[in-house]
Design a protein around this motif. Structure first.
Motif, short mmCIF file in Angstrom:
data_model
loop_
_atom_site.label_atom_id
_atom_site.label_comp_id
_atom_site.label_asym_id
_atom_site.label_seq_id
_atom_site.Cartn_x
_atom_site.Cartn_y
_atom_site.Cartn_z
N ASP A 1 0.84 -1.20 0.00
CA ASP A 1 0.00 0.00 0.00
C ASP A 1 0.88 1.25 0.00
O ASP A 1 1.97 1.24 -0.54
N GLY A 2 0.38 2.35 0.56
CA GLY A 2 1.08 3.61 0.38
C GLY A 2 0.80 4.22 -0.99
O GLY A 2 1.58 5.04 -1.48
N TRP A 3 -0.35 3.88 -1.60
CA TRP A 3 -0.65 4.32 -2.96
C TRP A 3 -1.45 5.60 -3.03
O TRP A 3 -1.89 6.00 -4.10
N GLY A 4 -1.64 6.27 -1.90
CA GLY A 4 -2.39 7.52 -1.91
C GLY A 4 -3.88 7.31 -1.71
O GLY A 4 -4.40 6.20 -1.85
N HIS A 5 -4.57 8.40 -1.39
CA HIS A 5 -5.96 8.26 -0.93
C HIS A 5 -6.93 7.89 -2.05
O HIS A 5 -8.03 7.41 -1.77
N LEU A 6 -6.55 8.08 -3.31
CA LEU A 6 -7.45 7.71 -4.40
C LEU A 6 -7.31 6.24 -4.78
O LEU A 6 -8.28 5.62 -5.24
N LEU A 7 -6.12 5.68 -4.62
CA LEU A 7 -5.86 4.32 -5.08
C LEU A 7 -5.62 3.32 -3.95
O LEU A 7 -5.56 2.12 -4.19
N GLY A 8 -5.45 3.81 -2.74
CA GLY A 8 -5.13 2.89 -1.65
C GLY A 8 -5.09 3.60 -0.31
O GLY A 8 -6.02 4.30 0.07
#
Length: 333
Positions: A154-161
């Motif tokens: 994870d760590g993909w940002g609030h739109l993707l994760g």
């Protein structure tokens, strides 16, 4: 870029430890023998531009802090530096290309480690031991190592994760508030009341929220309200349980097998306390029964200090990685 060279630094060799993130710079000067000697902070974050994290702006902010610290600490010969930076993995090309030589010119540093903030968070929480660390704030990332390599999830940002992070929890809480407003199933009257107390009439939320450049932080600001409602509100409690499952999923994806593994959590998200920590402990016990749960020993700055003291005396224990942790050794006196 390679791991630090074998051998020991001379007696009294000093280190520079830096934590760079959205809240600014935190800097420590010390020695391996005496530990941290002085620390300072600046609340203005380093600029990010076309080249990612701006190395010139980084040095412009860092130099006066270090000059003041070395004056405060007394004669310290800086030989090693560890810089932990948010966004290094994806935005660190400029720092990797220019920062080691810039630190050498300004301070005489000859060994420089550039680390993603997830790595310094790991080092601060668990030190040089195998395991996994969940770092939670506005976002959410899990990082693990068997001391031979790194894994991240994870760590993909609030739109993707960033599943289970502060923005994720806050968004889920506001969705439940809007469901209650509409009369749909899965709504929470209690979260609706909290949302209107914080943001005003919820019908205006889309117009107030969507254009904001700091949208993740605004969403995350509602996460403590979800935690406050969790005692007695099954919808709020269910959101935190789902967040805990997401976190445990990420930790399980990166934690190495074996009874030597440890798991810890770090970051401001966990200041919410028992409403989140109790379900998280239960989910971690299900997903990682072999890993021993430990409290975090310290924060990312503590991790930078720990790594810098080790680097000033010899090689790092934590493994290198092209994106997450690289050490540059420069020749010269």
């Amino acid at each position: 870029m390679t791991g630090a060279p074998e051998g020991s630094a001379s007696e009294g060799s000093g280190f520079l430890a830096v934590d760079s993130g959205g809240s600014g710079l935190r800097v420590v000067v010390g020695t391996a023998e005496r530990g941290p000697l002085a620390r300072r902070a600046s609340d203005e974050p380093v600029r990010t531009g076309d080249r990612g994290i701006d190395p010139d702006d980084f040095m412009a902010r860092l130099v006066p802090l270090v000059r003041a610290l070395t004056a405060e600490a007394g004669p310290v010969r800086l030989t090693a530096a560890v810089v932990g930076a948010a966004g290094l993995a994806s935005l660190g090309a400029g720092l990797r290309a220019e920062l080691p030589s810039a630190l050498a010119r300004e301070f005489g540093v000859r060994r420089v480690a550039l680390a993603a903030d997830a790595v310094t968070a790991y080092a601060g929480a668990l030190g040089p031991r195998p395991g996994a660390v969940i770092a939670g704030g506005t976002g959410l990332i899990a990082i693990g190592t068997d001391l031979a390599g790194w894994r991240r999830a994870d760590g993909w940002g609030h739109l993707l994760g960033d599943c289970g992070g502060g923005a994720w929890i806050g968004r889920a809480g506001l969705e439940a508030a809007l469901r209650a407003h509409d009369g749909r199933e899965g709504g929470s009257a209690r979260l609706l009341a909290c949302a209107e107390e914080v943001f005003g009439p919820v019908a205006g939320l889309p117009g107030a929220l969507y254009p904001r450049p700091d949208r993740p932080a605004v969403l995350a600001s509602f996460a403590p309200q979800v935690a406050a409602c969790a005692d007695g509100d099954p919808v709020a409690a269910g959101i935190l349980r789902a967040a805990a499952r997401h976190m445990a999923d990420s930790a399980a994806a990166v934690c190495p097998p074996g009874d030597a593994s440890r798991v810890s959590v770090t970051g401001g998200l966990f200041k919410m306390g028992d409403p989140l920590l109790v379900p998280l402990d239960e989910e971690l016990a299900k997903r990682l029964p072999h890993a021993r749960r430990l409290p975090a020993e310290g924060d990312p700055l503590h991790g930078s200090v720990r790594m810098a003291a080790e680097l000033s005396a010899g090689p790092l224990t934590l493994p290198g990685d092209e994106a997450l942790l690289s050490v540059t050794t420069l020749s010269g006196d």
